[in-house]
Design an enzyme around this catalytic site. Structure first.
Site, PDB file in Angstrom:
ATOM      1  N   HIS A   1       0.830  -1.211   0.000  1.00  0.00           N
ATOM      2  CA  HIS A   1       0.000   0.000   0.000  1.00  0.00           C
ATOM      3  C   HIS A   1       0.862   1.259   0.000  1.00  0.00           C
ATOM      4  O   HIS A   1       0.658   2.174  -0.810  1.00  0.00           O
ATOM      5  CB  HIS A   1      -0.902  -0.016   1.237  1.00  0.00           C
ATOM      6  CG  HIS A   1      -1.915   1.077   1.280  1.00  0.00           C
ATOM      7  ND1 HIS A   1      -3.244   0.884   0.973  1.00  0.00           N
ATOM      8  CD2 HIS A   1      -1.808   2.388   1.587  1.00  0.00           C
ATOM      9  CE1 HIS A   1      -3.903   2.018   1.091  1.00  0.00           C
ATOM     10  NE2 HIS A   1      -3.043   2.947   1.474  1.00  0.00           N
ATOM     11  N   GLU A   2       1.844   1.320   0.901  1.00  0.00           N
ATOM     12  CA  GLU A   2       2.679   2.525   1.000  1.00  0.00           C
ATOM     13  C   GLU A   2       3.554   2.687  -0.234  1.00  0.00           C
ATOM     14  O   GLU A   2       3.779   3.808  -0.706  1.00  0.00           O
ATOM     15  CB  GLU A   2       3.537   2.478   2.266  1.00  0.00           C
ATOM     16  CG  GLU A   2       2.744   2.350   3.559  1.00  0.00           C
ATOM     17  CD  GLU A   2       1.594   3.337   3.656  1.00  0.00           C
ATOM     18  OE1 GLU A   2       1.771   4.512   3.283  1.00  0.00           O
ATOM     19  OE2 GLU A   2       0.510   2.938   4.116  1.00  0.00           O
TER      20      GLU A   2
ATOM     21  N   GLU B   1      -6.097   6.682  -2.006  1.00  0.00           N
ATOM     22  CA  GLU B   1      -6.296   5.510  -1.162  1.00  0.00           C
ATOM     23  C   GLU B   1      -6.964   4.345  -1.884  1.00  0.00           C
ATOM     24  O   GLU B   1      -6.668   3.187  -1.606  1.00  0.00           O
ATOM     25  CB  GLU B   1      -7.097   5.902   0.079  1.00  0.00           C
ATOM     26  CG  GLU B   1      -6.453   7.014   0.912  1.00  0.00           C
ATOM     27  CD  GLU B   1      -5.036   6.680   1.376  1.00  0.00           C
ATOM     28  OE1 GLU B   1      -4.625   5.505   1.295  1.00  0.00           O
ATOM     29  OE2 GLU B   1      -4.329   7.611   1.824  1.00  0.00           O
TER      30      GLU B   1
ATOM     31  N   TYR C   1     -11.250   3.794   1.172  1.00  0.00           N
ATOM     32  CA  TYR C   1     -10.216   2.889   0.682  1.00  0.00           C
ATOM     33  C   TYR C   1     -10.853   1.731  -0.096  1.00  0.00           C
ATOM     34  O   TYR C   1     -10.458   1.430  -1.232  1.00  0.00           O
ATOM     35  CB  TYR C   1      -9.405   2.332   1.845  1.00  0.00           C
ATOM     36  CG  TYR C   1      -8.558   3.332   2.587  1.00  0.00           C
ATOM     37  CD1 TYR C   1      -7.183   3.138   2.715  1.00  0.00           C
ATOM     38  CD2 TYR C   1      -9.101   4.460   3.186  1.00  0.00           C
ATOM     39  CE1 TYR C   1      -6.382   4.038   3.419  1.00  0.00           C
ATOM     40  CE2 TYR C   1      -8.317   5.368   3.881  1.00  0.00           C
ATOM     41  CZ  TYR C   1      -6.960   5.158   3.992  1.00  0.00           C
ATOM     42  OH  TYR C   1      -6.189   6.053   4.679  1.00  0.00           O
TER      43      TYR C   1
ATOM     44  N   HIS D   1       1.653   4.238  -3.087  1.00  0.00           N
ATOM     45  CA  HIS D   1       1.432   5.679  -2.956  1.00  0.00           C
ATOM     46  C   HIS D   1       2.516   6.501  -3.653  1.00  0.00           C
ATOM     47  O   HIS D   1       2.302   7.685  -3.936  1.00  0.00           O
ATOM     48  CB  HIS D   1       1.377   6.082  -1.479  1.00  0.00           C
ATOM     49  CG  HIS D   1       0.012   5.957  -0.886  1.00  0.00           C
ATOM     50  ND1 HIS D   1      -1.111   6.465  -1.495  1.00  0.00           N
ATOM     51  CD2 HIS D   1      -0.412   5.414   0.285  1.00  0.00           C
ATOM     52  CE1 HIS D   1      -2.170   6.226  -0.739  1.00  0.00           C
ATOM     53  NE2 HIS D   1      -1.782   5.584   0.345  1.00  0.00           N
TER      54      HIS D   1
END
Length: 438
Positions: free
Chosen positions: A292-293, A315, A368, A296
């Protein structure tokens, strides 16, 4: 003052109008910080290069909790006053419209995080160090700025602290100098970056690097280094997979800091992500968060929302990337994740409009999950070749710029064989949860 007047101290953002300022755009921040970990004292100099968008007899910066000692505009002493979360500056000579100018602020004090509806955000203290997580309103806790995601600038950060501590900051390490008992770390961030994605992490960490096409650097407490190497051991493959699906990784390198504390959630910054020790278990139990990070860096960092109401573009995309990685690495079909998410959402209140979720719901789990489901529905409609071509075109077209929901819809329409109005209306602009495509 009202927005539109010289030196307006509000932004156009409907969600967080008190963050951001009118009348100018920042092109570069040059920050020199001297920080003493024990007493938690910071002295700083911020040199802010900007261009006026209108004539300015005064201007404002977002800044709170630290004491301003001196302000100049283009080298001339300026009058200033701090009120609440704003530093109001009156130049000795008005700034004409369309002119480049430089504001320099010297300041000092003990930083404190910004209280908000999402908790305390910004410069915060570890037992022995510092963690900075500024999304969405925390940057003014440690430097004066124009704190709005649409105002992206380049940075130089120079941080001096005791030599026993390692400093990781957003950007590329340009130099490291030591003198007596202190060290000065200089980082350069060449990609246009909003203030909330700039951070400084200070701790007694060990560091290690991993060879890969995209250089990876890690900083972590030495006691968990072995577990961290395992838990992040597939990150190189992850970068390769996301580069294949989304387009080239958008920065020169990627740094992961595992702060010496338990964190509620990891935090992304430009080319850097911060995790807590609770996200390291030696069993890759938080690998979905690693994905997820990392995602980004494409969606949220290189492509930054023009206003906070477009947060699903950050998100929703990063959540869908979790599912894509799970499918690639572990063979769990994306459709399995989608149906699980749909069942979760179906059991929750149906009162959220994804394209305009309201300030209260800015980081609601439904943003999300419904954002990811919107992409899954779009993929089911377009088919894989058109869908992934769309994602690559999206990241290429808006590389290091700002994005909106309307822009994404318009681009998606160019990759479809028929109209997408009904699909986007159901998923983005209605509260009821649509059925998943068969």
């Amino acid at each position: 003052m009202k927005a539109g007047e010289p030196g307006a101290s509000t932004s156009h953002d409907a969600y967080l109008p008190q963050n951001g300022n009118g009348g100018y755009r920042v092109s570069h921040y040059d920050l020199e910080l001297d920080y003493r970990v024990g007493p938690g004292r910071l002295s700083g100099r911020a040199r802010i290069s900007a261009v006026s968008t209108q004539a300015l007899s005064r201007l404002s910066l977002d800044f709170r909790g630290l004491r301003t000692a001196r302000v100049t505009v283009d080298g001339r002493a300026a009058r200033y006053v701090q009120r609440g979360a704003k530093l109001h500056v009156t130049p000795a000579r008005p700034v004409q419209a369309g002119v480049a100018f430089v504001v320099e602020v010297r300041y000092l004090g003990s930083p404190t995080p910004v209280p908000s509806r999402w908790g305390e955000i910004g410069w915060d203290y570890l037992d022995d160090g510092v963690v900075v997580a500024s999304q969405p309103v925390g940057a003014p806790s440690w430097f004066p700025c124009n704190d709005h995601p649409s105002d992206k600038a380049t940075y130089r950060l120079s941080v001096t602290t005791a030599s026993a501590y390692l400093v990781e900051a957003t950007g590329q390490l340009a130099s490291l100098r030591s003198a007596a008992s202190t060290s000065t770390w200089e980082y350069v961030l060449a990609a246009p970056t909003p203030t909330y994605l700039v951070g400084v992490q200070i701790g007694r960490y060990g560091a290690f690097a991993v060879n890969s096409p995209v250089p990876q650097r890690f900083a972590a407490p030495t006691r968990i280094t072995s577990a961290a190497r395992h838990d992040f051991g597939r990150q190189g493959r992850m970068i390769e997979e996301f580069s294949r699906l989304f387009g080239p990784y958008p920065f020169p390198g990627y740094t992961v800091v595992i702060a010496d504390a338990e964190l509620d959630a990891p935090v992304e910054a430009q080319s850097l992500s911060v995790f807590g020790t609770n996200h390291v278990d030696g069993r890759r139990g938080s690998e979905h968060l690693v994905a997820h990070e990392l995602a980004h860096q494409w969606f949220g960092n290189s492509l930054t929302v023009a206003e906070w109401k477009h947060i699903w573009l950050n998100e929703g995309f990063a959540t869908y990337a979790e599912w894509l990685w799970s499918a690639a690495a572990d063979g769990v079909p994306v459709d399995t994740h989608a149906r699980r998410a749909w069942r979760t959402l179906a059991a929750q209140p149906q009162d959220l409009v994804l394209a305009d979720p309201t300030t209260e719901n800015l980081f609601d789990d439904r943003v999300y999950l419904r954002g990811a489901l919107t992409l899954h529905a779009l993929r089911s409609t377009l088919g894989d070749p058109a869908f992934f071509t769309l994602l690559k075109t999206w990241t290429t077209t808006h590389h290091h710029s700002t994005v909106t929901t309307d822009a994404f819809i318009a681009l998606a329409e160019t990759h479809a064989s028929g109209p997408l109005t009904a699909l986007f209306t159901r998923w983005l602009y209605r509260t009821a949860l649509p059925a998943l495509p068969a």
